[in-house]
Design a protein around this motif. Structure first.
Motif, PDB file in Angstrom:
ATOM      1  N   TYR A  16       4.552   5.913  -5.824  1.00 18.26           N
ATOM      2  CA  TYR A  16       3.088   5.862  -5.901  1.00 18.26           C
ATOM      3  C   TYR A  16       2.567   4.699  -5.063  1.00 18.26           C
ATOM      4  CZ  TYR A  16       3.345   9.205  -9.720  1.00 18.26           C
ATOM      5  OH  TYR A  16       3.590  10.335 -10.466  1.00 18.26           O
ATOM      6  N   ARG A  17       1.280   4.757  -4.750  1.00 15.98           N
ATOM      7  CA  ARG A  17       0.599   3.679  -4.036  1.00 15.98           C
ATOM      8  C   ARG A  17      -0.823   3.599  -4.579  1.00 15.98           C
ATOM      9  NH1 ARG A  17      -0.141   6.765   1.806  1.00 15.98           N
ATOM     10  NH2 ARG A  17      -1.508   8.436   1.040  1.00 15.98           N
ATOM     11  N   TYR A  18      -1.613   2.650  -4.070  1.00 23.16           N
ATOM     12  CA  TYR A  18      -3.014   2.528  -4.458  1.00 23.16           C
ATOM     13  C   TYR A  18      -3.903   2.809  -3.251  1.00 23.16           C
ATOM     14  CZ  TYR A  18      -1.024   0.427  -8.611  1.00 23.16           C
ATOM     15  OH  TYR A  18      -0.282   0.225  -9.738  1.00 23.16           O
ATOM     16  N   ASP A  19      -5.116   3.205  -3.519  1.00 19.17           N
ATOM     17  CA  ASP A  19      -6.023   3.568  -2.431  1.00 19.17           C
ATOM     18  C   ASP A  19      -6.655   2.350  -1.772  1.00 19.17           C
ATOM     19  OD1 ASP A  19      -7.627   2.988  -4.721  1.00 19.17           O
ATOM     20  OD2 ASP A  19      -9.299   4.072  -3.810  1.00 19.17           O
ATOM     21  N   ARG A  20      -6.512   1.184  -2.375  1.00 17.16           N
ATOM     22  CA  ARG A  20      -7.090  -0.043  -1.814  1.00 17.16           C
ATOM     23  C   ARG A  20      -6.372  -1.248  -2.396  1.00 17.16           C
ATOM     24  NH1 ARG A  20     -12.873   0.978  -4.875  1.00 17.16           N
ATOM     25  NH2 ARG A  20     -11.933   2.015  -6.648  1.00 17.16           N
ATOM     26  N   TYR A  21      -6.457  -2.361  -1.657  1.00 15.96           N
ATOM     27  CA  TYR A  21      -5.776  -3.587  -2.076  1.00 15.96           C
ATOM     28  C   TYR A  21      -6.705  -4.774  -1.875  1.00 15.96           C
ATOM     29  CZ  TYR A  21      -1.736  -0.523  -1.810  1.00 15.96           C
ATOM     30  OH  TYR A  21      -0.864   0.522  -1.991  1.00 15.96           O
ATOM     31  N   ILE A  22      -6.405  -5.844  -2.553  1.00 10.95           N
ATOM     32  CA  ILE A  22      -7.199  -7.067  -2.416  1.00 10.95           C
ATOM     33  C   ILE A  22      -6.921  -7.682  -1.048  1.00 10.95           C
ATOM     34  CG2 ILE A  22      -7.646  -9.360  -3.379  1.00 10.95           C
ATOM     35  CD1 ILE A  22      -6.656  -8.254  -6.081  1.00 10.95           C
ATOM     36  N   GLU A  23      -7.969  -7.933  -0.312  1.00  7.46           N
ATOM     37  CA  GLU A  23      -7.813  -8.444   1.048  1.00  7.46           C
ATOM     38  C   GLU A  23      -7.196  -9.839   1.080  1.00  7.46           C
ATOM     39  OE1 GLU A  23     -11.427  -8.282   3.220  1.00  7.46           O
ATOM     40  OE2 GLU A  23     -11.619  -6.088   3.122  1.00  7.46           O
ATOM     41  N   ASN A  24      -6.331 -10.056   2.066  1.00  4.08           N
ATOM     42  CA  ASN A  24      -5.715 -11.352   2.337  1.00  4.08           C
ATOM     43  C   ASN A  24      -4.956 -11.916   1.131  1.00  4.08           C
ATOM     44  OD1 ASN A  24      -6.963 -11.377   4.951  1.00  4.08           O
ATOM     45  ND2 ASN A  24      -8.871 -12.069   3.978  1.00  4.08           N
ATOM     46  N   ALA A  25      -4.395 -11.008   0.321  1.00  5.03           N
ATOM     47  CA  ALA A  25      -3.661 -11.476  -0.868  1.00  5.03           C
ATOM     48  C   ALA A  25      -2.231 -10.952  -0.890  1.00  5.03           C
ATOM     49  CB  ALA A  25      -4.394 -11.044  -2.135  1.00  5.03           C
ATOM     50  N   ALA A  60      -3.598  -5.268  -6.170  1.00  2.00           N
ATOM     51  CA  ALA A  60      -4.813  -4.456  -6.304  1.00  2.00           C
ATOM     52  C   ALA A  60      -5.573  -4.839  -7.565  1.00  2.00           C
ATOM     53  CB  ALA A  60      -4.442  -2.973  -6.344  1.00  2.00           C
ATOM     54  N   ASP A  61      -6.868  -4.562  -7.566  1.00  6.55           N
ATOM     55  CA  ASP A  61      -7.669  -4.846  -8.754  1.00  6.55           C
ATOM     56  C   ASP A  61      -7.647  -3.649  -9.702  1.00  6.55           C
ATOM     57  OD1 ASP A  61      -9.512  -2.958  -7.826  1.00  6.55           O
ATOM     58  OD2 ASP A  61     -10.801  -4.472  -6.907  1.00  6.55           O
ATOM     59  N   VAL A  62      -8.366  -3.764 -10.805  1.00  3.58           N
ATOM     60  CA  VAL A  62      -8.315  -2.751 -11.859  1.00  3.58           C
ATOM     61  C   VAL A  62      -8.887  -1.412 -11.406  1.00  3.58           C
ATOM     62  CG1 VAL A  62     -10.557  -3.364 -12.852  1.00  3.58           C
ATOM     63  CG2 VAL A  62      -8.788  -2.354 -14.321  1.00  3.58           C
ATOM     64  N   ASN A  63      -9.751  -1.422 -10.379  1.00  4.02           N
ATOM     65  CA  ASN A  63     -10.404  -0.194  -9.940  1.00  4.02           C
ATOM     66  C   ASN A  63      -9.604   0.598  -8.913  1.00  4.02           C
ATOM     67  OD1 ASN A  63     -12.766  -0.380 -11.533  1.00  4.02           O
ATOM     68  ND2 ASN A  63     -13.602  -1.923 -10.130  1.00  4.02           N
ATOM     69  N   ALA A  64      -8.492   0.053  -8.420  1.00  4.24           N
ATOM     70  CA  ALA A  64      -7.685   0.774  -7.446  1.00  4.24           C
ATOM     71  C   ALA A  64      -7.118   2.046  -8.071  1.00  4.24           C
ATOM     72  CB  ALA A  64      -6.560  -0.114  -6.939  1.00  4.24           C
ATOM     73  N   VAL A  65      -7.165   3.145  -7.312  1.00  3.18           N
ATOM     74  CA  VAL A  65      -6.721   4.447  -7.806  1.00  3.18           C
ATOM     75  C   VAL A  65      -5.263   4.684  -7.390  1.00  3.18           C
ATOM     76  CG1 VAL A  65      -7.082   6.943  -7.697  1.00  3.18           C
ATOM     77  CG2 VAL A  65      -9.044   5.390  -7.742  1.00  3.18           C
ATOM     78  N   GLN A  66      -4.440   5.053  -8.344  1.00  2.00           N
ATOM     79  CA  GLN A  66      -3.027   5.335  -8.067  1.00  2.00           C
ATOM     80  C   GLN A  66      -2.867   6.740  -7.516  1.00  2.00           C
ATOM     81  OE1 GLN A  66      -0.067   3.959 -11.003  1.00  2.00           O
ATOM     82  NE2 GLN A  66       0.766   6.029 -10.985  1.00  2.00           N
ATOM     83  N   GLU A  67      -2.148   6.856  -6.384  1.00  2.00           N
ATOM     84  CA  GLU A  67      -1.946   8.133  -5.709  1.00  2.00           C
ATOM     85  C   GLU A  67      -0.463   8.355  -5.443  1.00  2.00           C
ATOM     86  OE1 GLU A  67      -6.050   7.678  -3.022  1.00  2.00           O
ATOM     87  OE2 GLU A  67      -4.070   7.600  -2.089  1.00  2.00           O
ATOM     88  N   PRO A  68      -0.013   9.598  -5.461  1.00  3.65           N
ATOM     89  CA  PRO A  68       1.395   9.875  -5.134  1.00  3.65           C
ATOM     90  C   PRO A  68       1.706   9.511  -3.683  1.00  3.65           C
ATOM     91  CG  PRO A  68       0.368  11.763  -6.216  1.00  3.65           C
ATOM     92  CD  PRO A  68      -0.736  10.819  -5.851  1.00  3.65           C
ATOM     93  N   MET A  69       2.942   9.078  -3.456  1.00  2.36           N
ATOM     94  CA  MET A  69       3.400   8.739  -2.108  1.00  2.36           C
ATOM     95  C   MET A  69       4.817   9.253  -1.947  1.00  2.36           C
ATOM     96  SD  MET A  69       3.643   4.959  -0.372  1.00  2.36           S
ATOM     97  CE  MET A  69       4.103   4.740   1.347  1.00  2.36           C
ATOM     98  N   ASP A  70       5.085   9.875  -0.835  1.00  2.62           N
ATOM     99  CA  ASP A  70       6.392  10.480  -0.620  1.00  2.62           C
ATOM    100  C   ASP A  70       7.401   9.426  -0.158  1.00  2.62           C
ATOM    101  OD1 ASP A  70       8.376  12.350  -0.441  1.00  2.62           O
ATOM    102  OD2 ASP A  70       7.765  13.101   1.534  1.00  2.62           O
ATOM    103  N   SER A  71       7.676   8.462  -1.023  1.00  2.68           N
ATOM    104  CA  SER A  71       8.665   7.431  -0.720  1.00  2.68           C
ATOM    105  C   SER A  71       9.103   6.767  -2.015  1.00  2.68           C
ATOM    106  CB  SER A  71       8.091   6.378   0.223  1.00  2.68           C
ATOM    107  OG  SER A  71       9.023   5.319   0.393  1.00  2.68           O
ATOM    108  N   VAL A  74       8.969   2.642  -2.552  1.00  8.78           N
ATOM    109  CA  VAL A  74       7.745   1.977  -2.985  1.00  8.78           C
ATOM    110  C   VAL A  74       7.651   2.023  -4.507  1.00  8.78           C
ATOM    111  CG1 VAL A  74       5.243   2.050  -2.897  1.00  8.78           C
ATOM    112  CG2 VAL A  74       6.557   2.513  -0.843  1.00  8.78           C
ATOM    113  N   ILE A  75       7.327   0.886  -5.115  1.00 14.22           N
ATOM    114  CA  ILE A  75       7.222   0.778  -6.569  1.00 14.22           C
ATOM    115  C   ILE A  75       5.885   0.137  -6.914  1.00 14.22           C
ATOM    116  CG2 ILE A  75       8.255  -0.186  -8.667  1.00 14.22           C
ATOM    117  CD1 ILE A  75      10.880  -0.471  -7.032  1.00 14.22           C
ATOM    118  N   VAL A  76       5.172   0.724  -7.855  1.00 16.12           N
ATOM    119  CA  VAL A  76       3.938   0.128  -8.351  1.00 16.12           C
ATOM    120  C   VAL A  76       4.172  -0.396  -9.754  1.00 16.12           C
ATOM    121  CG1 VAL A  76       2.421   1.550  -6.925  1.00 16.12           C
ATOM    122  CG2 VAL A  76       3.080   2.344  -9.202  1.00 16.12           C
ATOM    123  N   GLY A  77       3.391  -1.400 -10.126  1.00 15.37           N
ATOM    124  CA  GLY A  77       3.551  -1.982 -11.451  1.00 15.37           C
ATOM    125  C   GLY A  77       2.304  -2.718 -11.896  1.00 15.37           C
ATOM    126  N   TYR A  78       2.306  -3.095 -13.168  1.00 17.52           N
ATOM    127  CA  TYR A  78       1.175  -3.811 -13.747  1.00 17.52           C
ATOM    128  C   TYR A  78       1.391  -5.322 -13.686  1.00 17.52           C
ATOM    129  CZ  TYR A  78      -0.678   0.555 -15.649  1.00 17.52           C
ATOM    130  OH  TYR A  78      -1.193   1.802 -15.777  1.00 17.52           O
TER     131      TYR A  78
END
Length: 309
Positions: A16-25, A60-71, A74-78
């Protein structure tokens, strides 16, 4: 892997991935644990993505949307693997779209949501660290042959190696199992189930349609036609004596599948639902290119919902 396995279920997920990330972080780190620690050092970080191959950590912040990613690299977490830290965002519990949804464009549709993005299908269902949907302890029986439901569903898949007497328990253990059927030969069949009401020269020992977890209604879709749905059944055989009965069973089909977001019923056209196992489905975000109010079907549509599992 050991760090993920030692953490509470649902804290991490592969693919999975997110649709947006915190800039410069973003940062370069050597492990998943280090990426989580980096997230904890960023005040607005609620979750993160770790790209193991490149040792990259994106927050990413709380509003980032989690989307499937074909890889699976990549690991997402809280931010933290606590109940509070893993709490789902408002779009999974309280937020609803405004009157501008669906919009004429993807931008307009997303803008109709308080957080600026339509929830992704199954985004709000907890995942294990392999990215698979976690089973749920809350399971409801929607339809049951012991209560008069015919259960004569077509287009089910035989579960090889599962005896028909164990079919119910097997289905309950899998959140992606909408219904089960024990044949006269004690074979186990499972799946969404189409045309479950009339089937000549066919009998079953037992069958049920199950709902895993809870369902939240996001929008009333009465009077809409959603492009990309599949016909679950109609009333050509005259089984239903009232439209209300047909509407209830149509709703049950979608409620039983955690990947079904849309269902509609039109007396002259039948019950249509989203079936994620097919290659074609409604657009995301949903726009007026895939949602119509002036077709013959839409004018005949007496019930429907956009839901979230």
């Amino acid at each position: 892997v050991k760090f993920m396995e030692s953490s509470p279920q649902g804290c991490f997920a592969k693919g999975y991935r997110y649709d947006r990330y915190i800039e410069n972080a973003n940062a370069n780190v050597t492990s998943l644990e280090a990426c989580q620690q980096h997230c904890q050092s960023v005040p607005t970080c609620a979750k993160f993505l770790y790209y193991a191959f490149y040792k990259e950590c994106w927050v990413a912040d709380v509003n980032a949307v989690q989307e499937p990613m074909d890889s699976y690299l990549v690991i997402v977490g809280y931010r933290t693997c606590t109940t509070q830290g893993m709490q789902l965002p408002p779009r999974c519990s309280t937020e609803l779209p405004t009157n501008g949804f669906p919009g004429s464009t993807a931008v307009a549709s997303n803008a109709a949501w308080p957080n600026g993005k339509q929830p992704y299908s199954s985004e709000c269902w907890p995942k294990d660290w392999q990215g698979a949907d976690l089973p749920c302890n809350s399971i409801s029986v929607l339809d049951d042959t012991s209560n008069g439901w015919p259960g004569l569903c077509r287009r089910l898949v035989e579960m090889k190696g599962v005896n028909g007497t164990d079919c119910e328990a097997n289905c309950r253990s899998k959140p992606n199992c909408p219904s089960w059927q024990n044949s006269v030969y004690f074979s186990c069949w499972q799946g969404l189930g189409y045309d479950c009401f009339v089937r000549n020269n066919f009998q079953v020992r037992g069958a049920q349609r199950l709902q895993h977890g809870e369902v939240r209604v996001l929008m009333n879709m009465t009077g809409w036609q959603i492009v990309g749905l599949y016909k679950a059944f109609d009333n050509a055989e005259g089984y239903f004596k009232s439209t209300q009965d047909a509407v209830l069973f149509c709703k049950h089909v979608c409620y039983s599948d955690i990947n079904c977001q849309y269902w509609t019923y039109a007396p002259n056209y039948g019950c249509w639902v989203e079936d994620a196992s097919q290659n074609y489905g409604p657009s995301w975000p949903l726009t007026l290119d895939s949602a119509n109010r002036d077709t013959d079907y839409a004018l005949d549509c007496v019930a429907g919902e956009y839901i979230q599992h």
